[in-house]
Design a protein around this motif. Structure first.
Motif, PDB file in Angstrom:
ATOM      1  N   MET A  18       0.827  -1.206   0.000  1.00  0.00           N
ATOM      2  CA  MET A  18       0.000   0.000   0.000  1.00  0.00           C
ATOM      3  C   MET A  18       0.859   1.253   0.000  1.00  0.00           C
ATOM      4  N   TYR A  19       1.896   1.290   0.817  1.00  0.00           N
ATOM      5  CA  TYR A  19       2.777   2.456   0.838  1.00  0.00           C
ATOM      6  C   TYR A  19       3.544   2.585  -0.476  1.00  0.00           C
ATOM      7  N   ASP A  20       4.039   1.472  -0.989  1.00  0.00           N
ATOM      8  CA  ASP A  20       4.936   1.522  -2.139  1.00  0.00           C
ATOM      9  C   ASP A  20       4.198   1.739  -3.456  1.00  0.00           C
ATOM     10  N   MET A  21       3.221   0.874  -3.750  1.00  0.00           N
ATOM     11  CA  MET A  21       2.501   0.934  -5.021  1.00  0.00           C
ATOM     12  C   MET A  21       1.075   1.455  -4.882  1.00  0.00           C
ATOM     13  N   GLY A  22       0.507   1.319  -3.686  1.00  0.00           N
ATOM     14  CA  GLY A  22      -0.891   1.680  -3.487  1.00  0.00           C
ATOM     15  C   GLY A  22      -1.186   3.153  -3.624  1.00  0.00           C
ATOM     16  N   VAL A  23      -0.152   4.002  -3.414  1.00  0.00           N
ATOM     17  CA  VAL A  23      -0.401   5.431  -3.560  1.00  0.00           C
ATOM     18  C   VAL A  23      -0.640   5.817  -5.017  1.00  0.00           C
ATOM     19  N   TYR A  24      -0.236   4.963  -5.958  1.00  0.00           N
ATOM     20  CA  TYR A  24      -0.535   5.252  -7.372  1.00  0.00           C
ATOM     21  C   TYR A  24      -2.042   5.218  -7.643  1.00  0.00           C
ATOM     22  N   PRO A  25      -2.724   4.104  -7.377  1.00  0.00           N
ATOM     23  CA  PRO A  25      -4.178   4.118  -7.599  1.00  0.00           C
ATOM     24  C   PRO A  25      -4.908   5.080  -6.674  1.00  0.00           C
ATOM     25  N   LEU A  26      -4.412   5.265  -5.455  1.00  0.00           N
ATOM     26  CA  LEU A  26      -5.043   6.197  -4.534  1.00  0.00           C
ATOM     27  C   LEU A  26      -4.990   7.624  -5.086  1.00  0.00           C
ATOM     28  N   ASN A  27      -3.801   8.061  -5.478  1.00  0.00           N
ATOM     29  CA  ASN A  27      -3.651   9.405  -6.020  1.00  0.00           C
ATOM     30  C   ASN A  27      -4.397   9.540  -7.349  1.00  0.00           C
ATOM     31  N   ALA A  28      -4.374   8.468  -8.152  1.00  0.00           N
ATOM     32  CA  ALA A  28      -5.063   8.505  -9.446  1.00  0.00           C
ATOM     33  C   ALA A  28      -6.567   8.655  -9.277  1.00  0.00           C
ATOM     34  N   ALA A  29      -7.146   7.965  -8.305  1.00  0.00           N
ATOM     35  CA  ALA A  29      -8.589   8.076  -8.071  1.00  0.00           C
ATOM     36  C   ALA A  29      -8.963   9.507  -7.727  1.00  0.00           C
ATOM     37  N   ARG A  30      -8.097  10.200  -7.033  1.00  0.00           N
ATOM     38  CA  ARG A  30      -8.358  11.583  -6.659  1.00  0.00           C
ATOM     39  C   ARG A  30      -8.194  12.524  -7.848  1.00  0.00           C
ATOM     40  N   TYR A  31      -7.089  12.385  -8.609  1.00  0.00           N
ATOM     41  CA  TYR A  31      -6.905  13.317  -9.726  1.00  0.00           C
ATOM     42  C   TYR A  31      -7.784  12.985 -10.926  1.00  0.00           C
ATOM     43  N   ALA A  32      -8.216  11.727 -11.063  1.00  0.00           N
ATOM     44  CA  ALA A  32      -9.072  11.361 -12.195  1.00  0.00           C
ATOM     45  C   ALA A  32     -10.524  11.773 -11.987  1.00  0.00           C
ATOM     46  N   THR A  33     -10.893  12.057 -10.745  1.00  0.00           N
ATOM     47  CA  THR A  33     -12.249  12.528 -10.456  1.00  0.00           C
ATOM     48  C   THR A  33     -12.286  14.004 -10.071  1.00  0.00           C
ATOM     49  N   ALA A  34     -11.110  14.555  -9.719  1.00  0.00           N
ATOM     50  CA  ALA A  34     -11.019  15.924  -9.204  1.00  0.00           C
ATOM     51  C   ALA A  34     -11.892  16.087  -7.963  1.00  0.00           C
ATOM     52  N   MET A  35     -11.988  15.005  -7.185  1.00  0.00           N
ATOM     53  CA  MET A  35     -12.764  15.027  -5.953  1.00  0.00           C
ATOM     54  C   MET A  35     -11.979  14.345  -4.836  1.00  0.00           C
ATOM     55  N   GLU A  36     -12.427  14.579  -3.619  1.00  0.00           N
ATOM     56  CA  GLU A  36     -11.838  13.916  -2.461  1.00  0.00           C
ATOM     57  C   GLU A  36     -12.811  12.868  -1.930  1.00  0.00           C
ATOM     58  N   PRO A  37     -12.325  11.668  -1.601  1.00  0.00           N
ATOM     59  CA  PRO A  37     -13.219  10.621  -1.094  1.00  0.00           C
ATOM     60  C   PRO A  37     -13.808  10.979   0.262  1.00  0.00           C
ATOM     61  N   VAL A  38     -14.989  10.455   0.516  1.00  0.00           N
ATOM     62  CA  VAL A  38     -15.672  10.712   1.794  1.00  0.00           C
ATOM     63  C   VAL A  38     -15.653   9.489   2.700  1.00  0.00           C
ATOM     64  N   ALA A  39     -15.316   8.315   2.139  1.00  0.00           N
ATOM     65  CA  ALA A  39     -15.246   7.088   2.945  1.00  0.00           C
ATOM     66  C   ALA A  39     -14.389   6.057   2.225  1.00  0.00           C
ATOM     67  N   VAL A  40     -13.872   5.100   2.990  1.00  0.00           N
ATOM     68  CA  VAL A  40     -13.031   4.053   2.423  1.00  0.00           C
ATOM     69  C   VAL A  40     -13.271   2.748   3.167  1.00  0.00           C
ATOM     70  N   SER A  41     -13.127   1.647   2.463  1.00  0.00           N
ATOM     71  CA  SER A  41     -13.119   0.314   3.082  1.00  0.00           C
ATOM     72  C   SER A  41     -12.033  -0.497   2.410  1.00  0.00           C
TER      73      SER A  41
END
Length: 362
Positions: free
Chosen positions: A211-234
């Motif tokens: 998650m620290y090493d590779m997971g920040v790629y999809p995490l950051n991508a989900a934010r910049y690809a939607t131009a929104m901030e998540p409200v919840a996570v599981s």
């Protein structure tokens, strides 16, 4: 009398200079650097294989110094990059970089658990800070880095190279313009099937894990690809090789909920080859595959638009952009607040996984 004559002479020069065209006046008296000097802190795989070579291609910055705890690496780097003895530092004397006018920027390329300590040292030395992603191990450390940079009036940029890549930039623009209608959901995944993983990435205390090493790629991508901030996570975490992954996650799967019901399904792993960003909209779709490789990022859209590979060194473009922001006194593309936001979410991902996938509000 001599001092009076000197004063009059200097005053005359200043008046004459004030009548010169602005650009020539600046050239003569401001003497602004055309290239910023960069010091790399940590000479591991990423510095050796990517950043060092990229700094041979940059237009707005150049490699001027190194900070390392491995003396045997010094002559190799000096021979390849022409680094002076005076610009070679270790972790104990790094603070003296404050006295070196040839170095303007310090790039932190260390294990995650060391980012905060050395980013703060760089800021306290009065140098601009580039910090590799993820920004730090905890959100508290991220805030400490931001505060140190603000206190010392230096710029802080996080090394999310993808946000400097041309096709990714297109995806980010589409998040705002929505040429295919409202975004409905997306999938993002980044991982590799690792056999010989860098040892520190298997240690929890050093900020290891998928998650620290590779997971920040999809995490950051989900934010910049939607131009929104998540409200919840599981999230859930697992390993198929417990003998290797005793302390950290081999695989993390997490769902991000965004405003308006937009969902992002994300996946990262040290045991699977994953590299895609797929966005579905009301009137079409588009994707990048691969989306986070060092080269060859490409994609397609439902209207036939082809996103061809960028063809430029991503790290060189990233560092040139960040150097220009410093030279022109403009905002950096990926500020510390962006890195902090990812770590806040990452902490909730680990918290959710520890509680069996419980939905965590952000």
């Amino acid at each position: 009398m001599n001092s009076r004559r000197s004063f009059i002479k200097r005053s005359g020069l200043m008046v004459a200079a004030s009548t010169l065209p602005l650009n020539l006046n600046c050239f003569m008296f401001l003497k602004q650097k055309q290239k910023l000097g960069v010091a790399l802190v940590g000479l591991g795989n990423y510095s050796t294989g990517q950043l060092g070579p990229a700094l041979l291609e940059t237009q707005n910055c150049e490699l001027k110094g190194i900070v390392t705890g491995s003396p045997e690496k010094i002559p190799v780097w000096q021979k390849k990059y022409g680094i002076k003895d005076a610009n070679v530092y270790n972790y104990q004397n790094m603070h003296t970089i404050a006295d070196n006018d040839e170095i303007d920027v310090v790039y932190i390329v260390l294990p995650v658990s060391l980012h905060a300590e050395y980013a703060i040292k760089a800021a306290n030395a009065g140098k601009h800070v580039w910090c590799e992603k993820p920004m730090a191990k905890t959100s508290t450390e991220c805030r400490q880095i931001i505060q140190a940079c603000e206190k010392n009036k230096v710029k802080l940029s996080i090394g999310y190279r993808m946000q400097h890549e041309a096709n990714t930039q297109t995806i980010m623009k589409w998040a705002h313009s929505q040429p295919f209608g409202k975004i409905l959901n997306l999938e993002a995944a980044a991982g590799f099937n690792g056999r010989n993983i860098v040892p520190w990435k298997l240690k929890k205390e050093m900020g290891g894990g998928a998650m620290y090493d590779m997971g920040v790629y999809p995490l950051n991508a989900a934010r910049y690809a939607t131009a929104m901030e998540p409200v919840a996570v599981s999230a859930t975490q697992s390993t198929s090789r417990p003998e290797m992954f005793r302390e950290v996650d081999e695989t993390t799967i997490f769902d991000l909920e965004f405003p308006g019901g937009v969902m992002a399904k994300c996946h990262t792993s040290f045991g699977e080859n994953l590299n895609n960003l797929d966005i579905k909209c009301e009137k079409g779709w588009y994707y990048l595959r691969p989306f986070q490789s060092y080269s060859g990022v490409k994609g397609e859209a439902s209207d036939g638009t082809i996103l061809s590979p960028f063809g430029k060194n991503q790290q060189a473009v990233q560092m040139d952009n960040d150097a220009l922001a410093i030279l022109n006194k403009e905002p950096v593309r990926v500020p510390g607040e962006d890195g902090l936001r990812d770590i806040i979410i990452l902490e909730k991902i680990y918290e959710s996984a520890a509680q069996g996938g419980k939905r965590m509000k952000l």
